[in-house]
Each structure stands twice: as structure tokens, then as C-alpha cells.
Design a protein around this motif. Structure first.
Motif, PDB file in Angstrom:
ATOM      1  N   THR A  57     -16.452  21.784  64.823  1.00  0.00           N
ATOM      2  CA  THR A  57     -16.723  21.677  63.394  1.00  0.00           C
ATOM      3  C   THR A  57     -15.546  22.228  62.605  1.00  0.00           C
ATOM      4  O   THR A  57     -15.112  23.357  62.821  1.00  0.00           O
ATOM      5  CB  THR A  57     -18.008  22.434  63.034  1.00  0.00           C
ATOM      6  OG1 THR A  57     -19.071  21.912  63.831  1.00  0.00           O
ATOM      7  CG2 THR A  57     -18.354  22.239  61.566  1.00  0.00           C
ATOM      8  N   LEU A  58     -15.028  21.403  61.699  1.00  0.00           N
ATOM      9  CA  LEU A  58     -13.872  21.789  60.910  1.00  0.00           C
ATOM     10  C   LEU A  58     -14.281  22.114  59.486  1.00  0.00           C
ATOM     11  O   LEU A  58     -15.165  21.473  58.915  1.00  0.00           O
ATOM     12  CB  LEU A  58     -12.843  20.653  60.881  1.00  0.00           C
ATOM     13  CG  LEU A  58     -12.274  20.223  62.231  1.00  0.00           C
ATOM     14  CD1 LEU A  58     -11.289  19.081  62.024  1.00  0.00           C
ATOM     15  CD2 LEU A  58     -11.617  21.377  62.954  1.00  0.00           C
ATOM     16  N   HIS A 108     -15.123  11.188  55.553  1.00  0.00           N
ATOM     17  CA  HIS A 108     -15.402  10.539  56.840  1.00  0.00           C
ATOM     18  C   HIS A 108     -14.281   9.544  57.156  1.00  0.00           C
ATOM     19  O   HIS A 108     -13.733   9.531  58.269  1.00  0.00           O
ATOM     20  CB  HIS A 108     -16.754   9.838  56.764  1.00  0.00           C
ATOM     21  CG  HIS A 108     -17.282   9.370  58.079  1.00  0.00           C
ATOM     22  ND1 HIS A 108     -16.852   8.214  58.683  1.00  0.00           N
ATOM     23  CD2 HIS A 108     -18.207   9.917  58.921  1.00  0.00           C
ATOM     24  CE1 HIS A 108     -17.478   8.057  59.837  1.00  0.00           C
ATOM     25  NE2 HIS A 108     -18.309   9.085  60.016  1.00  0.00           N
ATOM     26  N   ALA A 109     -13.914   8.737  56.172  1.00  0.00           N
ATOM     27  CA  ALA A 109     -12.879   7.719  56.380  1.00  0.00           C
ATOM     28  C   ALA A 109     -11.528   8.358  56.715  1.00  0.00           C
ATOM     29  O   ALA A 109     -10.769   7.841  57.536  1.00  0.00           O
ATOM     30  CB  ALA A 109     -12.749   6.850  55.126  1.00  0.00           C
ATOM     31  N   ALA A 110     -11.248   9.517  56.087  1.00  0.00           N
ATOM     32  CA  ALA A 110      -9.965  10.176  56.297  1.00  0.00           C
ATOM     33  C   ALA A 110      -9.884  10.802  57.692  1.00  0.00           C
ATOM     34  O   ALA A 110      -8.802  10.913  58.274  1.00  0.00           O
ATOM     35  CB  ALA A 110      -9.747  11.238  55.228  1.00  0.00           C
ATOM     36  N   PHE A 111     -11.030  11.206  58.233  1.00  0.00           N
ATOM     37  CA  PHE A 111     -11.022  11.963  59.495  1.00  0.00           C
ATOM     38  C   PHE A 111     -11.490  11.167  60.714  1.00  0.00           C
ATOM     39  O   PHE A 111     -11.300  11.599  61.839  1.00  0.00           O
ATOM     40  CB  PHE A 111     -11.870  13.235  59.349  1.00  0.00           C
ATOM     41  CG  PHE A 111     -11.139  14.343  58.626  1.00  0.00           C
ATOM     42  CD1 PHE A 111     -10.533  15.364  59.334  1.00  0.00           C
ATOM     43  CD2 PHE A 111     -11.049  14.354  57.237  1.00  0.00           C
ATOM     44  CE1 PHE A 111      -9.849  16.384  58.676  1.00  0.00           C
ATOM     45  CE2 PHE A 111     -10.369  15.359  56.568  1.00  0.00           C
ATOM     46  CZ  PHE A 111      -9.764  16.381  57.290  1.00  0.00           C
ATOM     47  N   ILE A 112     -12.068   9.974  60.492  1.00  0.00           N
ATOM     48  CA  ILE A 112     -12.594   9.191  61.613  1.00  0.00           C
ATOM     49  C   ILE A 112     -11.495   8.707  62.579  1.00  0.00           C
ATOM     50  O   ILE A 112     -11.771   8.530  63.765  1.00  0.00           O
ATOM     51  CB  ILE A 112     -13.471   8.003  61.116  1.00  0.00           C
ATOM     52  CG1 ILE A 112     -14.298   7.410  62.257  1.00  0.00           C
ATOM     53  CG2 ILE A 112     -12.640   6.940  60.432  1.00  0.00           C
ATOM     54  CD1 ILE A 112     -15.398   8.316  62.758  1.00  0.00           C
ATOM     55  N   PRO A 113     -10.229   8.533  62.125  1.00  0.00           N
ATOM     56  CA  PRO A 113      -9.218   8.067  63.091  1.00  0.00           C
ATOM     57  C   PRO A 113      -9.041   8.997  64.297  1.00  0.00           C
ATOM     58  O   PRO A 113      -8.554   8.561  65.335  1.00  0.00           O
ATOM     59  CB  PRO A 113      -7.929   8.025  62.266  1.00  0.00           C
ATOM     60  CG  PRO A 113      -8.369   7.878  60.854  1.00  0.00           C
ATOM     61  CD  PRO A 113      -9.677   8.604  60.762  1.00  0.00           C
ATOM     62  N   PHE A 114      -9.435  10.248  64.156  1.00  0.00           N
ATOM     63  CA  PHE A 114      -9.153  11.225  65.218  1.00  0.00           C
ATOM     64  C   PHE A 114     -10.262  11.298  66.259  1.00  0.00           C
ATOM     65  O   PHE A 114     -10.100  11.918  67.298  1.00  0.00           O
ATOM     66  CB  PHE A 114      -8.903  12.605  64.609  1.00  0.00           C
ATOM     67  CG  PHE A 114      -7.801  12.561  63.591  1.00  0.00           C
ATOM     68  CD1 PHE A 114      -6.476  12.410  63.991  1.00  0.00           C
ATOM     69  CD2 PHE A 114      -8.087  12.615  62.246  1.00  0.00           C
ATOM     70  CE1 PHE A 114      -5.456  12.331  63.048  1.00  0.00           C
ATOM     71  CE2 PHE A 114      -7.081  12.534  61.298  1.00  0.00           C
ATOM     72  CZ  PHE A 114      -5.765  12.393  61.700  1.00  0.00           C
ATOM     73  N   GLU A 118     -11.782  18.288  71.412  1.00  0.00           N
ATOM     74  CA  GLU A 118     -10.399  17.798  71.446  1.00  0.00           C
ATOM     75  C   GLU A 118     -10.097  16.986  70.184  1.00  0.00           C
ATOM     76  O   GLU A 118      -9.022  17.105  69.600  1.00  0.00           O
ATOM     77  CB  GLU A 118     -10.140  16.907  72.671  1.00  0.00           C
ATOM     78  CG  GLU A 118     -10.109  17.633  73.993  1.00  0.00           C
ATOM     79  CD  GLU A 118     -11.501  17.738  74.625  1.00  0.00           C
ATOM     80  OE1 GLU A 118     -12.458  17.162  74.045  1.00  0.00           O
ATOM     81  OE2 GLU A 118     -11.625  18.406  75.671  1.00  0.00           O
ATOM     82  N   ASP A 119     -11.065  16.154  69.786  1.00  0.00           N
ATOM     83  CA  ASP A 119     -10.876  15.343  68.573  1.00  0.00           C
ATOM     84  C   ASP A 119     -10.741  16.238  67.349  1.00  0.00           C
ATOM     85  O   ASP A 119      -9.892  16.006  66.487  1.00  0.00           O
ATOM     86  CB  ASP A 119     -12.063  14.392  68.373  1.00  0.00           C
ATOM     87  CG  ASP A 119     -12.155  13.358  69.484  1.00  0.00           C
ATOM     88  OD1 ASP A 119     -11.154  13.168  70.206  1.00  0.00           O
ATOM     89  OD2 ASP A 119     -13.226  12.739  69.628  1.00  0.00           O
ATOM     90  N   ALA A 120     -11.580  17.261  67.300  1.00  0.00           N
ATOM     91  CA  ALA A 120     -11.536  18.186  66.171  1.00  0.00           C
ATOM     92  C   ALA A 120     -10.176  18.869  66.100  1.00  0.00           C
ATOM     93  O   ALA A 120      -9.583  18.998  65.027  1.00  0.00           O
ATOM     94  CB  ALA A 120     -12.646  19.227  66.305  1.00  0.00           C
ATOM     95  N   ALA A 121      -9.673  19.300  67.276  1.00  0.00           N
ATOM     96  CA  ALA A 121      -8.372  19.976  67.317  1.00  0.00           C
ATOM     97  C   ALA A 121      -7.262  19.042  66.844  1.00  0.00           C
ATOM     98  O   ALA A 121      -6.367  19.442  66.094  1.00  0.00           O
ATOM     99  CB  ALA A 121      -8.087  20.460  68.740  1.00  0.00           C
ATOM    100  N   GLU A 122      -7.338  17.787  67.268  1.00  0.00           N
ATOM    101  CA  GLU A 122      -6.314  16.816  66.874  1.00  0.00           C
ATOM    102  C   GLU A 122      -6.371  16.552  65.369  1.00  0.00           C
ATOM    103  O   GLU A 122      -5.348  16.498  64.680  1.00  0.00           O
ATOM    104  CB  GLU A 122      -6.517  15.499  67.640  1.00  0.00           C
ATOM    105  CG  GLU A 122      -5.325  14.566  67.487  1.00  0.00           C
ATOM    106  CD  GLU A 122      -5.575  13.200  68.098  1.00  0.00           C
ATOM    107  OE1 GLU A 122      -4.858  12.254  67.715  1.00  0.00           O
ATOM    108  OE2 GLU A 122      -6.495  13.067  68.944  1.00  0.00           O
ATOM    109  N   MET A 128      -4.364  16.876  59.992  1.00  0.00           N
ATOM    110  CA  MET A 128      -4.827  16.848  58.599  1.00  0.00           C
ATOM    111  C   MET A 128      -4.584  18.138  57.821  1.00  0.00           C
ATOM    112  O   MET A 128      -4.669  18.147  56.605  1.00  0.00           O
ATOM    113  CB  MET A 128      -6.320  16.496  58.549  1.00  0.00           C
ATOM    114  CG  MET A 128      -6.638  15.097  59.044  1.00  0.00           C
ATOM    115  SD  MET A 128      -5.799  13.774  58.111  1.00  0.00           S
ATOM    116  CE  MET A 128      -6.763  13.787  56.589  1.00  0.00           C
ATOM    117  N   ASP A 129      -4.292  19.239  58.533  1.00  0.00           N
ATOM    118  CA  ASP A 129      -3.993  20.476  57.808  1.00  0.00           C
ATOM    119  C   ASP A 129      -2.658  20.288  57.110  1.00  0.00           C
ATOM    120  O   ASP A 129      -1.638  20.040  57.755  1.00  0.00           O
ATOM    121  CB  ASP A 129      -3.935  21.659  58.784  1.00  0.00           C
ATOM    122  CG  ASP A 129      -3.809  22.987  58.045  1.00  0.00           C
ATOM    123  OD1 ASP A 129      -4.375  23.103  56.938  1.00  0.00           O
ATOM    124  OD2 ASP A 129      -3.141  23.892  58.557  1.00  0.00           O
ATOM    125  N   GLY A 130      -2.651  20.359  55.775  1.00  0.00           N
ATOM    126  CA  GLY A 130      -1.422  20.141  55.021  1.00  0.00           C
ATOM    127  C   GLY A 130      -1.227  18.692  54.592  1.00  0.00           C
ATOM    128  O   GLY A 130      -0.278  18.379  53.888  1.00  0.00           O
TER     129      GLY A 130
END
Length: 146
Positions: A13-14, A29-35, A64-68, A73-75
Motif C-alpha cells: 500500500t502506497l 488509478h490510471a496513473a499507477f496501473i501501468p506498474f 514488487e509492483d508497489a515498490a516499482e 512515481m515518487d517525484g
């Protein structure tokens, strides 16, 4: 969704901060779903203003997806605002030990009671020893003489 996070869910959870106020769950959701596969997106709303509060949570299916996603996405920018992405802190910690002691209602009430008791005690003490009491004056004068 229920936010009771087990040990494993924690890293999945991010926390996403720095959101532009029009960002909603769909956009996030759209911004983060690629990962990777996302279980849930949650953005606490300010109901008066009907805007978000500038942060949200994204729960991935695996860590792993969350970490990626965090690395990528940070920054990053979303609607012109730079995002801060961290692993979400478990909510239990917020409510528990890490809370400063003075922020709890009970502590405030107790310390107010103590202050009041102290003030009462001081008033009582003043009543017991009026300034014009000859004994007090005598003692003071003796004190001055020494």
C-alpha cells in the motif's frame, strides 16, 4: 475496502501525497496501473469543498509492483504537481504508541484537572496566610533583620 493491514499488505500500500485538488480515484488509478494490478485506490475527500485533501492511498496486489510504482512515481508530475510516494504507514501506528502523549484527550483533561487543583490549593494557601497576619509580618521583618 477495509484498511486493516496485515504484515504483508503493508509494503503493498502506497501513500501518494502532493495531489492536485481535482485528482480523483480514477485518475490516480490510471496513473499507477501501468506498474501492476491495483486492489484499491482511496482518496480521503474534504466534503465541504468536495476536493481531495492532497493525498491518497493505492493498494497493489503484490509488493514488487508497489515498490516499482514508488520508484517510478515518487517525484513524477500529475496535473502539474510533483507527487510524493511512500510506503503507507500502517494505521495502527498512527493511533497507538507513536502519538505524542499530550495529544490524547484524556491526558489533556487530567492535566487541566491538576492545574485546577493546583490553583485551588494556592487559593486555599492564600486564605490561610493573609498578608496582614501579624505572625507573617513579624517573620518577614525578622527575615529582613538577619
Amino acid at each position: 475496502g477495509c484498511w486493516t493491514m496485515s504484515g504483508g499488505a503493508r509494503k503493498r500500500t502506497l501513500y501518494v501525497g502532493g495531489l492536485e485538488e481535482q485528482v480523483d480515484e480514477e485518475l490516480l488509478h490510471a496513473a499507477f496501473i501501468p506498474f501492476g494490478n491495483i486492489n484499491e485506490v482511496q482518496i480521503p475527500k474534504d466534503f465541504k469543498e468536495n476536493t481531495n485533501r492532497g493525498f491518497g492511498f493505492i493498494e497493489y496486489t503484490n509488493d514488487e509492483d508497489a515498490a516499482e510504482a514508488m520508484d517510478n512515481m515518487d517525484g513524477a508530475e500529475l496535473l502539474g504537481r510533483v507527487l510524493r510516494v511512500n510506503v503507507a504507514k500502517p494505521l495502527k501506528a498512527k493511533l497507538g504508541a507513536s502519538k505524542p502523549v499530550w495529544s490524547t484527550e484524556e491526558w489533556l483533561q487530567n492535566s487541566l484537572k491538576e492545574d485546577q487543583a493546583l490553583a485551588d490549593a494556592q487559593e486555599d494557601a492564600d486564605d490561610l496566610t493573609p498578608m496582614e497576619d501579624p505572625a507573617v509580618l513579624a517573620a518577614k521583618q525578622k527575615g529582613l533583620m538577619v
